[in-house]
Design a protein around this motif. Structure first.
Motif, PDB file in Angstrom:
ATOM      1  N   ALA A 156      36.998  63.301  59.786  1.00 37.55           N
ATOM      2  CA  ALA A 156      37.659  63.163  61.092  1.00 37.55           C
ATOM      3  C   ALA A 156      38.911  62.295  60.984  1.00 37.55           C
ATOM      4  O   ALA A 156      39.963  62.640  61.545  1.00 37.55           O
ATOM      5  N   ALA A 157      38.823  61.195  60.253  1.00 40.53           N
ATOM      6  CA  ALA A 157      39.989  60.320  60.076  1.00 40.53           C
ATOM      7  C   ALA A 157      41.089  61.043  59.306  1.00 40.53           C
ATOM      8  O   ALA A 157      42.274  60.901  59.623  1.00 40.53           O
ATOM      9  N   GLU A 159      41.629  64.298  59.308  1.00 38.16           N
ATOM     10  CA  GLU A 159      42.245  65.259  60.228  1.00 38.16           C
ATOM     11  C   GLU A 159      43.210  64.574  61.189  1.00 38.16           C
ATOM     12  O   GLU A 159      44.302  65.083  61.443  1.00 38.16           O
ATOM     13  N   ARG A 160      42.810  63.414  61.717  1.00 34.67           N
ATOM     14  CA  ARG A 160      43.695  62.684  62.644  1.00 34.67           C
ATOM     15  C   ARG A 160      44.995  62.278  61.963  1.00 34.67           C
ATOM     16  O   ARG A 160      46.084  62.423  62.533  1.00 34.67           O
ATOM     17  N   LEU A 161      44.897  61.786  60.741  1.00 41.79           N
ATOM     18  CA  LEU A 161      46.097  61.348  60.032  1.00 41.79           C
ATOM     19  C   LEU A 161      46.962  62.541  59.639  1.00 41.79           C
ATOM     20  O   LEU A 161      48.188  62.471  59.709  1.00 41.79           O
ATOM     21  N   GLU A 162      46.336  63.640  59.274  1.00 42.54           N
ATOM     22  CA  GLU A 162      47.101  64.848  58.948  1.00 42.54           C
ATOM     23  C   GLU A 162      47.886  65.332  60.160  1.00 42.54           C
ATOM     24  O   GLU A 162      49.058  65.713  60.030  1.00 42.54           O
ATOM     25  N   VAL A 163      47.273  65.284  61.323  1.00 45.25           N
ATOM     26  CA  VAL A 163      47.965  65.685  62.557  1.00 45.25           C
ATOM     27  C   VAL A 163      49.125  64.736  62.829  1.00 45.25           C
ATOM     28  O   VAL A 163      50.243  65.164  63.134  1.00 45.25           O
ATOM     29  N   GLN A 164      48.882  63.438  62.688  1.00 44.88           N
ATOM     30  CA  GLN A 164      49.931  62.447  62.937  1.00 44.88           C
ATOM     31  C   GLN A 164      51.114  62.669  61.996  1.00 44.88           C
ATOM     32  O   GLN A 164      52.258  62.686  62.444  1.00 44.88           O
TER      33      GLN A 164
END
Length: 172
Positions: A156-157, A159-164
Motif C-alpha cells: 500500500a505504501a 502504491e501511494r508513493l508511486e502515485v505521488q
C-alpha cells in the motif's frame, strides 16, 4: 581434553547468540521508544548502539539499527544516509544469519521496505529519477512479501508513493 574444548566452544557459541539477541532486544527497546513518540531518546540509544556495533559489526544489527535510525532523522539527507547504511548492510546478510535470528525471515523480504524508504528519501530531496529507480527495485522485490499485514502495508505504501511520484508531485 577434547570434551573440555568442545564444551568451551559450545559455551562461547551460546554466549555469542545471547549477546546477539541482547543487541536485537536493545534495538527493539529503542524502536518502542520511537513509536511512543520519544524520538530523541530513541535516537540517543540508536547512536550508542551504533558506536558499539560499528561499521564492520554484524550486518543484521547494522541493517536493523540503521533502518530504524533513519526514521528518527529530521534532515532528509541524514535520513537518506541511514537508509543507505541499512541497504548496504542488507547486501552483506545471508538467509542463514537472518534465519538464526528468526526462522521465518529471509533477506529478500527486507528489500521492498529498504527500497521503499530510499524512494521516499529521494522524494523528500526532490530527486525524482532516484526515487523512481528505488520504486522499481521495491516493486520488483514485493514478491518476497507474505500476504499478511506487513506485506499489505508495504504494498500500500509503495502504491501511494508511486502515485505521488507518477503524478509529478516531485520536481524534475
Amino acid at each position: 581434553m577434547a570434551d573440555a574444548e568442545g564444551h568451551a566452544v559450545a559455551e562461547q557459541q551460546e554466549q555469542t547468540a545471547e549477546d546477539e539477541d541482547a543487541t536485537m532486544t536493545r534495538i527493539g527497546q529503542a524502536v518502542m521508544l520511537q513509536h511512543a513518540g520519544d524520538r530523541e531518546e530513541a535516537q540517543a540509544r540508536f547512536l550508542a548502539l551504533w558506536s558499539e556495533i560499528g561499521e564492520e559489526g554484524d550486518p543484521l544489527h547494522r541493517c536493523t539499527l540503521a533502518h530504524y535510525m533513519a526514521d528518527t532523522q529530521q534532515d532528509p539527507a541524514d535520513e537518506l544516509a541511514w537508509d543507505l547504511r541499512a541497504l548496504s548492510a542488507a547486501h552483506e546478510l545471508t538467509d542463514e544469519r537472518v534465519g538464526a535470528h528468526h526462522q521465518s525471515l529471509a533477506v529478500r523480504g527486507f528489500y521492498p521496505s529498504l527500497h521503499l524508504n530510499l524512494a521516499a528519501d529521494y522524494v523528500k530531496l526532490a530527486r525524482p529519477a532516484a526515487a523512481r529507480s528505488h520504486l522499481r527495485l521495491a516493486r520488483g522485490a514485493v514478491g518476497a512479501l507474505g500476504d499478511d499485514g506487513y506485506g499489505d502495508g508495504i504494498r500500500a505504501a509503495l502504491e501511494r508513493l508511486e502515485v505521488q511520484v507518477g503524478e509529478g508531485d516531485v520536481e524534475e
